[in-house]
Scaffold this motif. Structure first.
Motif, PDB file in Angstrom:
ATOM      1  N   THR A   1      10.138   0.008   6.442  1.00 48.48           N
ATOM      2  CA  THR A   1       8.983   0.128   7.593  1.00 48.48           C
ATOM      3  C   THR A   1       8.202  -0.882   7.270  1.00 48.48           C
ATOM      4  O   THR A   1       7.609  -1.183   6.308  1.00 48.48           O
ATOM      5  CB  THR A   1       8.400   1.293   7.516  1.00 48.48           C
ATOM      6  N   GLN A   2       7.937  -1.682   8.653  1.00 51.34           N
ATOM      7  CA  GLN A   2       7.028  -2.975   8.311  1.00 51.34           C
ATOM      8  C   GLN A   2       5.678  -2.810   8.625  1.00 51.34           C
ATOM      9  O   GLN A   2       4.834  -3.334   8.104  1.00 51.34           O
ATOM     10  CB  GLN A   2       7.504  -4.035   9.294  1.00 51.34           C
ATOM     11  N   SER A   3       5.279  -1.537   9.427  1.00 52.49           N
ATOM     12  CA  SER A   3       4.046  -1.237   9.797  1.00 52.49           C
ATOM     13  C   SER A   3       4.086   0.115  10.139  1.00 52.49           C
ATOM     14  O   SER A   3       5.006   0.595  10.781  1.00 52.49           O
ATOM     15  CB  SER A   3       3.511  -2.062  11.103  1.00 52.49           C
TER      16      SER A   3
ATOM     17  N   ARG B   1       1.090  -4.026   4.008  1.00 52.72           N
ATOM     18  CA  ARG B   1       2.402  -4.231   5.024  1.00 52.72           C
ATOM     19  C   ARG B   1       1.920  -4.228   6.521  1.00 52.72           C
ATOM     20  O   ARG B   1       2.302  -5.087   7.289  1.00 52.72           O
ATOM     21  CB  ARG B   1       3.563  -3.286   4.746  1.00 52.72           C
ATOM     22  N   THR B   2       1.316  -3.097   6.684  1.00 57.29           N
ATOM     23  CA  THR B   2       0.723  -2.980   8.230  1.00 57.29           C
ATOM     24  C   THR B   2      -0.111  -4.121   8.583  1.00 57.29           C
ATOM     25  O   THR B   2       0.150  -4.580   9.784  1.00 57.29           O
ATOM     26  CB  THR B   2       0.053  -1.412   8.403  1.00 57.29           C
TER      27      THR B   2
ATOM     28  N   TYR C   1      -0.755  -6.919   7.301  1.00 54.08           N
ATOM     29  CA  TYR C   1       0.137  -8.402   7.481  1.00 54.08           C
ATOM     30  C   TYR C   1       1.114  -8.543   8.515  1.00 54.08           C
ATOM     31  O   TYR C   1       1.218  -9.415   9.215  1.00 54.08           O
ATOM     32  CB  TYR C   1       0.396  -8.751   6.010  1.00 54.08           C
ATOM     33  N   TYR C   2       1.726  -7.453   8.956  1.00 53.46           N
ATOM     34  CA  TYR C   2       2.604  -7.290  10.115  1.00 53.46           C
ATOM     35  C   TYR C   2       1.994  -7.749  11.274  1.00 53.46           C
ATOM     36  O   TYR C   2       2.248  -8.628  11.920  1.00 53.46           O
ATOM     37  CB  TYR C   2       3.175  -6.040  10.180  1.00 53.46           C
ATOM     38  N   TRP C   3       0.878  -7.104  11.613  1.00 50.85           N
ATOM     39  CA  TRP C   3      -0.046  -7.263  12.575  1.00 50.85           C
ATOM     40  C   TRP C   3      -0.536  -8.669  12.883  1.00 50.85           C
ATOM     41  O   TRP C   3      -0.821  -9.239  13.771  1.00 50.85           O
ATOM     42  CB  TRP C   3      -1.088  -6.385  12.942  1.00 50.85           C
TER      43      TRP C   3
ATOM     44  N   GLN D   1       2.488 -11.009  12.609  1.00 48.96           N
ATOM     45  CA  GLN D   1       3.665 -10.943  13.924  1.00 48.96           C
ATOM     46  C   GLN D   1       3.003 -11.251  15.279  1.00 48.96           C
ATOM     47  O   GLN D   1       3.450 -11.662  16.182  1.00 48.96           O
ATOM     48  CB  GLN D   1       4.258  -9.637  13.941  1.00 48.96           C
ATOM     49  N   THR D   2       1.543 -11.192  15.249  1.00 52.94           N
ATOM     50  CA  THR D   2       0.896 -11.268  16.637  1.00 52.94           C
ATOM     51  C   THR D   2       0.489 -12.618  16.722  1.00 52.94           C
ATOM     52  O   THR D   2      -0.267 -13.007  17.727  1.00 52.94           O
ATOM     53  CB  THR D   2      -0.060 -10.261  16.854  1.00 52.94           C
TER      54      THR D   2
END
Lengths: 375, 241
Positions: free
Chosen positions: A62-64, A241-242, A244-246, A249-250
């Motif tokens: 799970t990335q986020s 993780r959450t 950094y994902y945002w 990725q955004t």
């Protein structure tokens, strides 16, 4: 040695004020944009940060947190069997579709089904126990007060969530999410609202007897292997993780870097121009000192010292400005989040602005040619 | 009192190029300036007196010729050595007083002494003595904004004298001053030459100065036309060291 740099700064403070303000505002812009971006993206991890669990179990890879999938119920048993674990509870994640009393169209919401017990861990930092236990009423929901206009509802009123009637029993702060509205319900209500979805929870939360052991316990509890059906993280790891994902990725992370570069550029241009003007204004005095035997290097040190003091004063002013702006932001429910590494990074950038500006101003000293005084 | 040759210049030549036009300012000029005397370079503006001053003092490199100051071949020294030479031996007084607005009189005088590596006690002692010498002891805590033009120039002279230079160069030191202040300034310069055996070379088109100089070099078109010695009493009683 006469403190020429310092005395000139104090005596001619008006001349150096623009440079100091440029440094101060650069520092404030750097810090506030960082605080805003981290504030916004921290809200992606609000589920984790507002909860009192040190360990989270969820779907492997799970990335986020908002991208979780259901995991087997035996994860709960596995967690409870570990002697370091004091408490375990499920966390249900359901996507919802909201319709309020006033027709506002369809609003996408995230439904968090949590344990409504007074000692429940999920959102324990955001929802006071007295309000939390009232989630036991079927169809009871809690939202962030800032989301009320979006939902078109007031406390005590009802709305339609996934086709079923729910009641707003209270509001709280610190529940705002990045992608949509967070609606908190009990696990039982969440199950009823999860029409046609996987009935198994997406996460299990665990509280440890000794919170400082989180890393070791998470490593021990993780099933490892490619075919594991769930994974175990520390809360900090999953939150990281959450966020950094945002951030990445955004493209927001790159945006921060780009904006910092622009601020750096503008700050350096204004600061160096002001310092250059100050040097140019005293060029005859510097040239006289050079005629009397003070080397250009020694004069350069005076200019660099001035730049240094401008940096220190600007840093102090920037710190004050940032505190005011961030306090204002926090009071208006604008998500802001600052960290020590963030402050240090901004301070270093500000000092780099003054250092570079000082070096540019030192170049102006090349005009301090005493022979010109004789023409 | 020493009357040894402090500076010798041989065959000094200098031209300035503006656009495509080169103007010869000095043409094969040779000159000797003595210690313990106030020597005046006199002449109309544009005659090359300031340029000669700049070349003899180590501020402007000549196109040709040699300058020997206190036995050192000035224009054979590298930049650093020349700066060190100026620091140890040379004082300057300019037409514009060039004082730092933020510093009081005593700090203005102390500032260059700091680069000589003197301790704070010695620096303060020398600065106060120099201000006393120019008659400004009572104004030592005033900033330039609180001083008159003549007082500012006297602070500038004190700044140059506090280093105890063997060579003191002054460019139009009285041009911006009224007659009384100009008189005071030229007296101080004259006294410095007599009392300390300093070579004082002063470039000026101010005719009032001629009567006060020990020697006048009249310049025109880049050449010395006349070299006049004015006999003066050896020293005024109030100017004894």
């Amino acid at each position: 040695m006469v403190a020429l740099a310092r005395k000139t700064l104090v005596y001619e403070w008006r001349r150096y004020l623009p440079a100091t303000l440029a440094v101060a505002f650069s520092g404030m812009l750097l810090l506030v944009q960082l605080a805003l971006v981290f504030g916004i993206f921290d809200s992606a991890a609000v589920y984790i940060n507002a909860s009192r669990a040190q360990i989270w179990a969820g779907y492997p890879g799970t990335q986020s947190i908002d991208l979780g999938r259901s995991i087997p119920r035996d994860a709960e048993m596995r967690l409870l069997l570990d002697p370091a674990v004091a408490q375990v509870e499920p966390f249900q994640w359901v996507n919802g579709d909201w319709r309020g009393i006033r027709a506002l169209g369809s609003v996408s919401v995230f439904i968090s089904g949590i344990n409504p017990a007074a000692d429940g861990m999920a959102f324990a930092r955001a929802i006071p126990p007295a309000l939390r236990v009232r989630l036991d009423e079927p169809g009871a929901i809690i939202v962030d007060r800032a989301d009320l206009p979006k939902l078109g509802i007031a406390v005590g009123q009802s709305g339609i969530l996934n086709g079923q009637r729910v009641y707003l029993i209270g509001t709280t702060r610190g529940l705002r999410a990045l992608g949509g509205v967070n609606i908190v319900t009990s696990l039982a209500t969440a199950r009823q609202l999860n029409v046609g979805g996987d009935p198994r929870p997406a996460y299990y939360l665990a509280r440890l007897r000794h919170p400082d052991q989180a890393q070791a316990v998470a490593a021990r509890l993780d099933p490892h292997g490619v075919h594991r059906r769930y994974a175990v993280w520390t809360a900090a790891e999953l939150a990281g993780r959450t966020v950094y994902y945002w951030l990445f990725q955004t493209g927001a992370g790159l945006g921060v870097v780009f904006m910092s570069f622009v601020v750096f550029l503008v700050g350096t241009v204004i600061t160096s121009q002001t310092l250059m003007g100050a040097v140019a204004g005293s060029i005859s005095e510097y040239a006289t000192l050079n005629a009397l035997g003070a080397s250009h290097r020694a004069l350069g040190r005076v200019v660099m010292e001035q730049a240094g003091w401008v940096g220190v004063a600007g840093l102090a002013g920037g710190g004050l400005l940032s505190s005011l702006v961030l306090a204002l932001a926090a009071s208006q429910d604008v998500p802001v989040s600052i960290s020590v590494p963030g402050i240090v990074a901004c301070a270093l950038l500000v000092l780099a602005i003054t250092l570079l500006s000082g070096l540019l101003a030192v170049r102006t000293l090349r005009d301090a040619d005493p022979a010109r005084l004789l023409r | 009192m020493s009357t040894a040759v402090a500076i010798r210049g041989w065959e000094i030549a200098k031209g300035f190029t503006v656009g495509k036009v080169t103007t010869r300012v000095l043409e094969a000029l040779s000159v000797e300036v003595l210690s313990g005397e106030l020597t005046l370079l006199s002449g109309p503006s544009g005659c090359g007196k300031s340029t000669l001053l700049a070349i003899l003092s180590g501020l402007e490199r000549p196109d040709g010729g040699t300058v020997e100051a206190l036995g050192e071949p000035v224009w054979k020294l590298d930049r650093k050595a020349l700066q060190r030479f100026r620091l140890r031996h040379v004082g300057f007084v300019f037409q514009g007083f060039n004082l730092f607005p933020a510093l009081d009189a005593v700090e203005q005088v102390e500032l260059p002494l700091g680069y000589l590596g003197l301790g704070p006690g010695e620096t303060r002692r020398r600065a106060e003595a120099a201000l006393d010498e120019v008659g400004l002891a009572h104004r030592r805590y005033m900033r330039p904004a609180e001083l008159s033009g003549g007082e500012k120039q006297r602070v500038a002279i004190a700044r140059a004298l506090a280093k105890r230079p063997q060579l003191l160069f002054a460019d139009e030191p009285t041009s911006a001053l009224d007659s009384v202040s100009g008189q005071t300034v030229i007296d101080i310069l004259h006294r410095a030459a007599r009392a300390h055996g300093t070579m004082v070379l002063c470039a000026s088109h101010d005719p009032r100065l001629i009567a006060h100089a020990d020697r006048v070099l009249r310049m025109e078109d880049g050449r010395v036309l006349a070299d006049e010695h004015h006999p003066h009493p050896p020293s005024k009683p109030d100017a004894a060291p």
